[in-house]
Structure formats: C-alpha cells, structure tokens
Design an enzyme around this catalytic site. Structure first.
Site, mmCIF file in Angstrom:
data_model
loop_
_atom_site.group_PDB
_atom_site.id
_atom_site.type_symbol
_atom_site.label_atom_id
_atom_site.label_comp_id
_atom_site.label_asym_id
_atom_site.label_seq_id
_atom_site.Cartn_x
_atom_site.Cartn_y
_atom_site.Cartn_z
ATOM 1 N N ASP A 50 -10.196 61.449 -70.473
ATOM 2 C CA ASP A 50 -11.638 61.365 -70.745
ATOM 3 C C ASP A 50 -12.332 60.581 -69.628
ATOM 4 O O ASP A 50 -13.552 60.460 -69.609
ATOM 5 C CB ASP A 50 -11.927 60.800 -72.140
ATOM 6 N N SER A 51 -11.543 60.116 -68.651
ATOM 7 C CA SER A 51 -12.140 59.576 -67.425
ATOM 8 C C SER A 51 -12.974 60.640 -66.724
ATOM 9 O O SER A 51 -13.740 60.324 -65.812
ATOM 10 C CB SER A 51 -11.048 59.062 -66.476
ATOM 11 N N ASP A 84 -6.677 64.449 -73.259
ATOM 12 C CA ASP A 84 -7.135 63.229 -73.934
ATOM 13 C C ASP A 84 -7.989 63.590 -75.145
ATOM 14 O O ASP A 84 -8.797 64.527 -75.075
ATOM 15 C CB ASP A 84 -8.019 62.439 -72.951
ATOM 16 N N LYS A 122 -3.360 62.881 -75.952
ATOM 17 C CA LYS A 122 -3.252 61.413 -75.825
ATOM 18 C C LYS A 122 -4.312 60.771 -76.708
ATOM 19 O O LYS A 122 -5.449 61.253 -76.769
ATOM 20 C CB LYS A 122 -3.439 60.969 -74.370
ATOM 21 N N GLU A 171 -5.922 56.903 -77.929
ATOM 22 C CA GLU A 171 -5.986 55.444 -77.737
ATOM 23 C C GLU A 171 -5.710 54.734 -79.062
ATOM 24 O O GLU A 171 -6.103 55.216 -80.119
ATOM 25 C CB GLU A 171 -7.377 55.039 -77.221
ATOM 26 N N GLU A 220 -2.019 50.170 -70.234
ATOM 27 C CA GLU A 220 -3.063 49.990 -69.216
ATOM 28 C C GLU A 220 -3.467 48.521 -69.108
ATOM 29 O O GLU A 220 -3.784 47.874 -70.116
ATOM 30 C CB GLU A 220 -4.299 50.853 -69.564
HETATM 31 O O1 KIV Z 1 -8.803 58.925 -69.157
HETATM 32 C C1 KIV Z 1 -7.917 58.588 -68.340
HETATM 33 O O2 KIV Z 1 -7.940 58.968 -67.162
HETATM 34 C C2 KIV Z 1 -6.843 57.729 -68.823
HETATM 35 C C3 KIV Z 1 -5.830 57.245 -67.821
HETATM 36 C C4 KIV Z 1 -6.435 56.322 -66.851
HETATM 37 C C5 KIV Z 1 -4.638 56.665 -68.476
HETATM 38 O O3 KIV Z 1 -6.795 57.440 -69.967
#
Ligand code: KIV
Length: 273
Positions: free
Chosen positions: A46-47, A85, A115, A117, A184
């Site tokens: 989600d970056s 994510d 993924k 959190e 992280e």
């Molecule tokens: O969203 C992302 O890019 C991440 C990584 C930095 C682990 O969660």
C-alpha cells in the site's frame, strides 16, 4: 523457464538458511525487471499511495487500487511470488469483509498471498483467511496504517516491554497460520531474537541483517524517490538522476530542433524505436 516461487518455498528457504529477497512492485515493467533479476517475491504494497499516487501516507489507498496494480504486477512476474497488501479498513471492520476483500486480491488481482498489518488484533482475520486457503504474511513493528495512533513513523520495540510484545505478536501470527512476517523498523537484536524463535521466516525492513529475508520499497532501493527516501535506505542506483539528465537532454534536443536526427543525444537503442 523458471519455476514459480510458492508459499511453502518460504519455509524451505528458512530451513536451508537461504535469504529471501523481496521488493515492492506496482507495475508490469518493473515487476518483469525484478523478476528477471531473481527477486523471490514482489509485494504490491500500500506504499503505492505514497510512491505512485503522491499521497502523504498509505491511508487513502483503496482495495480497487491494489487490485488494479496487482494485475499489472502479475502480468510482469513469471517466477516471483506476488503478495498483495490489504489496505486500511479492508480487513479491520469484520472477518467477513476481510475474507471478501482478500478474495478479490486473489481472484481479481491474481495475487498468491495477502499481507496484513498488526499482531493480536488481526489474529481472527489471519486464522479465517488461512483456514479458507488464502496465505497471509504478517506485518509487525512500524505499521504505517497506524501512523495517527502512534504519532508518526517511529521505530518500535525499542524497550524490553516493546520487544516482548513484538515476540508475543509474532508467535501468535505464526500460531494463526501466517507463512511469514515482516518486521519493520525494529532494533536488529530484537529482529534476531524474533527470527530465532519463529519457524516461519521474518522479512526485515530497517530491522538489521539478521532476518530471514529483506524487503525494500523498490523506488527507494533504485534511488528513484531520491528526495523522500527514508534515511535507513542505502540506494543501489541513482535512477532519479539518470531520468532527470535524460529528460533534460531530450528537451534540449527538441528545443534545438535536433530531435530526431543522428546528432541527437539519445542513446543508440532509442534510434531503433
Ligand atoms: O507497503 C509497503 O510497501 C510495505 C513494505 C514496506 C513492507 O508494507
């Protein structure tokens, strides 16, 4: 023809002491380049909110956006495992909504895993997803979706109580069926201890060298986000400089009326396009 990396390969790599190489990816071109370079797994993080969409944080990223970018990454990745994510509010509301949303990342996006959190608060979701066959990667330590709660992007597990809580969360995620966990922004000795206690692999980011694998935001690794990369990142290239100088040369050629003549600055490969 390379064999696709699968979820069980993560555990196999940890058992054999082979490091796992991960990067984020958001589009087919970059995914294909990373794939050709032997990266084991690509995260459609989600970056993408900050890196691609120019948002201040990851909180505005929608499920639709991650589905869209996952489809692009899937079409570029032949070998790497693709993990999508779960954005803010796509898994926190209730287990049923989390199942539907994770299902879309698998079914429409084409991801092999998701993924999520969070540690203990996310366990019921992790368990249910794993029960119905959706592999889950956990994410502990600094959790960008909690930026307002924590008051910024701070290092986590920096005192004994925090380190203990991190280990408890990691063990609980493993127990719930997660196949790996991102750590992280935690101290290297804490990351080492969690890595030693877990059977599943840890994937570090700003967590020192002792995790079973590493992940970076690809734009940071390549020096593409030159003005905004976090201080811990050691770039392996300065692509932003290359893009700026190529663009300036192109603009100069166009303005001088040289484009597209044999005297133009473009590299040889451009001439064949
Ligand atoms: O969203 C992302 O890019 C991440 C990584 C930095 C682990 O969660």
């Amino acid at each position: 023809m390379h064999t696709r990396v699968r979820v069980p390969d993560f555990g196999g790599k940890k058992r054999r002491g082979e490091k796992i190489v991960m990067l984020t990816a958001y589009d087919a071109t970059m995914a294909s380049l990373f794939d050709q370079s032997g990266v084991d797994a690509l995260l459609v993080g989600d970056s993408l909110g900050t890196v691609i969409l120019g948002h201040e944080d990851t909180l505005q990223v929608t499920l639709e956006a991650v589905v869209h970018h996952t489809r692009a990454v899937i079409s570029g990745a032949r070998r790497a495992l693709v993990v999508a994510d779960m954005p803010f509010l796509t898994f926190q509301v209730c287990v049923a909504a989390a199942v539907r949303n994770a299902g879309r990342l698998i079914q429409e996006g084409g991801a092999a895993a998701v993924k999520i959190e969070g540690g203990r608060p996310s366990l019921s979701v992790v368990k249910r997803l794993v029960d119905i066959g959706i592999p889950v990667m956990g994410h502990l330590g600094l959790q960008p979706q909690s930026v307002h709660q924590v008051g910024g992007y701070r290092r986590r597990a920096t005192d004994p109580a925090g380190a203990e809580a991190l280990l408890t969360d990691a063990m609980a995620l493993q127990e719930a069926g997660a196949f790996a966990v991102v750590l992280e922004a935690v101290p290297p000795d804490v990351a080492r201890s969690v890595t030693q206690h877990l059977v599943i692999p840890t994937i570090g980011i700003a967590a020192g060298p002792h995790c079973d694998g590493q992940i970076l935001v690809s734009y940071d690794m390549l020096g593409l986000s030159a003005d905004s990369a976090p201080p811990f990142v050691q770039p392996y290239a300065r692509i932003a400089d290359t893009i700026r100088s190529a663009t300036q040369a192109y603009a100069a050629d166009v303005r001088a009326g040289r484009y597209a003549t044999p005297g133009a600055a473009g590299v040889a490969v451009a001439a064949s396009n």
